[in-house]
Design a protein around this motif. Structure first.
Motif, short mmCIF file in Angstrom:
data_model
loop_
_atom_site.label_atom_id
_atom_site.label_comp_id
_atom_site.label_asym_id
_atom_site.label_seq_id
_atom_site.Cartn_x
_atom_site.Cartn_y
_atom_site.Cartn_z
N THR A 43 0.90 -1.28 0.00
CA THR A 43 0.03 0.10 -0.02
C THR A 43 0.79 1.26 -0.13
O THR A 43 0.64 2.12 -0.73
CB THR A 43 -0.86 -0.07 1.28
N GLN A 82 -7.69 0.05 -0.48
CA GLN A 82 -8.11 -1.11 -0.04
C GLN A 82 -9.67 -1.03 0.92
O GLN A 82 -10.27 -2.19 0.96
CB GLN A 82 -6.89 -1.16 0.99
N ASP A 160 -5.37 -1.32 -5.08
CA ASP A 160 -5.06 -2.01 -3.66
C ASP A 160 -5.86 -3.05 -3.32
O ASP A 160 -6.92 -2.58 -2.69
CB ASP A 160 -4.83 -0.87 -2.61
MG LIG Z 1 -2.07 -2.69 2.12
#
Ligand SMILES: [Mg+2]
Ligand SMILES: Nc1ncnc2c1ncn2[C@@H]1O[C@H](COP(=O)(O)OP(=O)(O)OP(=O)(O)O)[C@@H](O)[C@H]1O
Lengths: 337, 318
Positions: A43, A82, A160
């Protein structure tokens, strides 16, 4: 779409090296997947490229332009986060239209409307356009988040784990869809995942990342067949590659070879085999079986056709061709013979 | 599985009995809390004589005398003079005339009321405005000495503000801020700011920063991300904070009596000075109190939707 290059980039959070000395290039129109365990810095890498984090060291180029210091809006990248990224005060429609309404893009209302509806159709959320973003299931939210990136034609798509909260069927469907869209648009895409199947099916190249460093970046076949370390070898393939101490094999090998690894599907079970093993368990997967065997205190797994073994005999012989073996030194780095 | 089991109620919900007990307690409390309100309203509509009669009258002829007295200044006249006057033209002149008085002009009540509005809402606006900006910065940016600064902000409320009355009084006199709207707005803003920064920081902390990240990547500046995404999300917190700030600024008495006397006098110090003949004019005071209560009530009702969620301090997830 553009080429994106990162050069010797490092990022620390206090004591933690989230990313250290990372360099790689995502070529124009290429689909690169970053694969790594939790906390590996995946990330962080995406956020550095998007400009949401400032690199402590190193440079980032988008289309040959140095953007290391540029504001996120100026980099023209699309990001699927995410978690949490739908604007809760907006409807699905407005969420999708939001990037298109940016002052940086002067698009007409009709253009925006058309783009939004096209994308909604692709992602099967046409009938949800009027919903508030908070009145959606997890999977629908994730599709809207994906859609909010796909409405644009950015320099690069950064994603992500965008498929992580979908059910298996939808996940597979979107995996194909996403790959199709990417090929059609010729999009540059950097995709993060935990899932090795996702990585192998979509990627042009897979980057294996661990503790903030890139261990190997290569096409899936090369990662699978020609890993540069035990760590990379164990990343792809299920069941995992077998790794045993080389001395158990009774072969002539260079002195620095410590470990030998071979894929379960390369292990053949037959009476003419050279190594003695004992069957411990057999898992039936239908078309094939996973046979776990003990071999001089190590466990070896083999993937075989169900008819190829007799169920009564526990003690069997196995063969592994030398060409199918990978050798590693005591630092778990690859040794080429 | 027994067929008689009641499954309509979730095990997490209170039972019917406990609901009834809760409702009873709330009604009991509400009735007790309501008594002063009833007294104020009923007194406001009594005539001066009824209001001070002994034994007290619960029910009496409704009268607007209190309101008339509140809004006017009157002078007592001799009976001979009153007879020379033409008959009263309006209903309020008539009420006044019955008491052997004539209206000399409007009272200062309206001007004081306007002062309260300007100072109360002005201070609320600035407390919330600066509070939101500061809270956003504390919530989102890396600021040197952040925790010390936050503690300092809080520490300004660790002693009662009035403890600083003397220095503030002297300072305001020197600076010419005594008895000015600006001075009072500044003062109440400063006193409210620590509350507002802390409350709002709590609310803004609850808003995931991924929203701004997403908006900035989508091609917006941090500023427009703030206005388009964060501000609507923080509306609940801002409303709750605004009500707390308004209640303080509106009701504040100690500084008001110390620092205002004419131009910028607010209602709290003004109301007790409403004097009638031979003592306090209770109906007029009650009428003033009633009118005084209205703006906060209206403001609270307008923001009620937000307040109910806000008062849980952002604990309720959207
Ligand atoms: Mg991550
Ligand atoms: N804002 C931050 N402040 C402090 N530490 C951070 C921050 N963001 C990330 N880290 C740390 O940096 C490391 C890498 O985090 P990152 O989020 O990039 O991992 P990841 O590979 O995306 O993991 P996951 O698969 O769980 O999402 C972790 O050890 C994490 O705790």
């Amino acid at each position: 779409m553009s080429e994106v290059k990162i050069e010797n980039v490092s990022k620390q959070f206090g004591e933690i090296n989230a990313v250290s000395n990372l360099s790689f290039t995502v070529n124009d129109g290429e689909f690169v997947v970053l694969l790594g365990p939790t906390g590996a810095g995946k990330t962080t890498t995406l956020r550095l490229i998007a400009g949401l984090e400032q690199a402590d060291e190193g440079k980032i180029f988008i289309g040959n332009e140095d953007v290391t210091q540029a504001q996120p809006a100026k980099r023209d990248v699309a990001f699927v986060f995410q978690q949490y990224s739908l604007y809760p005060n907006y409807t699905v429609y407005n969420n999708l239209a939001f990037p298109l309404r940016s002052p940086l893009r002067s698009l007409s209302k009709d253009q925006i409307d058309k783009t939004v509806r096209d994308i909604a159709k692709t992602l099967h959320i046409e009938d949800k356009l009027k919903n508030k973003a908070t009145h959606l299931s997890g999977g629908e939210m994730q599709r809207v988040a994906l859609g909010r990136a796909l409405v644009r034609e950015p320099n690069i798509f950064l994603m992500d784990e965008p498929l992580s909260s979908l059910d298996a069927k939808l996940r597979e469907e979107l995996r194909l869809e996403l790959k199709n869209i990417q090929v059609q648009l010729g999009a540059t895409l950097l995709f993060v995942t935990h899932d090795h199947v996702e990585a192998t099916t979509m990627a042009d190249r897979i980057g294996i990342i661990k503790e903030g460093t890139l261990i190997q970046i290569d096409p899936p076949e090369k990662i699978y067949n020609d890993p540069n370390s035990v760590y990379v070898a164990t990343k792809l393939g299920s069941p995992k590659i077998n790794v045993i101490p080389s001395r158990l094999l009774n072969m002539e090998l260079p002195a620095n070879v410590e470990y030998t690894a071979f894929r379960p599907e390369k292990v053949s079970l037959n009476s003419k085999g050279t190594l003695d093993a004992r069957i411990e368990t057999i898992q039936n997967l239908g078309v094939e079986e996973i046979v776990s065997m003990s071999f001089m205190g190590e466990i070896i797994r083999a993937v075989v056709k169900p008819e190829s073994i007799s169920k009564s005999d526990k003690d069997i012989k196995i063969t592994i061709r030398k060409d199918d073996m990978l050798f590693f030194d005591k630092e778990s780095q690859r040794v080429y013979l | 599985m027994s067929a008689s089991r009641d499954t309509t109620r979730s095990p997490l919900e209170p039972s019917a009995t406990s609901r009834r007990i809760a409702a009873f307690l709330i009604i009991l409390y509400a009735s007790i809390a309501f008594i002063p309100m009833v007294l104020i309203v009923s007194t406001a509509f009594k005539s001066v004589t009824d209001a001070i009669s002994y034994p007290p009258k619960i029910i009496s002829e409704p009268s607007l005398e209190g309101f008339v007295n509140l809004f006017t200044q009157r002078t007592r006249q001799s009976a001979e003079y009153l007879e020379t006057l033409p008959p009263p033209k309006t209903w309020y002149e008539e009420i006044v005339r019955k008491r052997n008085m004539v209206i000399a002009g409007p009272s200062r009540f309206i001007q004081r009321f306007v002062n309260s509005i300007i100072i109360g809402f002005g201070a609320t606006f600035f407390s919330v405005f600066f509070g939101t900006i500061a809270a956003y910065a504390f919530s989102r940016f890396r600021i040197p000495l952040k925790n010390d600064l936050l503690f300092f902000v809080l520490s300004t409320r660790m002693f009662p503000p009035i403890a600083a009355a003397v220095p503030i009084f002297l300072m305001y006199r020197k600076l010419g801020l005594s008895d000015s709207h600006l001075g009072m707005i500044m003062l109440y803003t400063v006193v409210n700011l620590s509350l507002s920064v802390w409350l709002l920081k709590g609310f803004i902390d609850e808003i995931p920063k991924e929203y701004e990240d997403a908006a900035m990547v989508d091609g917006y500046s941090r500023m427009s991300a703030f206005f388009k995404i964060i501000l609507p999300q923080a509306a609940t917190g801002i409303a709750a904070t605004a009500i707390f700030c308004l209640i303080f600024a509106w009701n504040e008495y100690a500084f008001a009596i110390l620092l205002t006397f004419r131009e910028a006098q607010t209602l709290p110090p003004f109301i007790p000075t409403i004097i009638g003949e031979g003592g306090l004019d209770w109906p007029a005071i009650s009428a003033a109190t009633m009118i005084f209560l209205l703006p906060v009530v209206v403001f609270t009702v307008l923001l009620k939707k937000h307040l109910l969620r806000g008062i849980t301090f952002g604990a309720v997830k959207r």
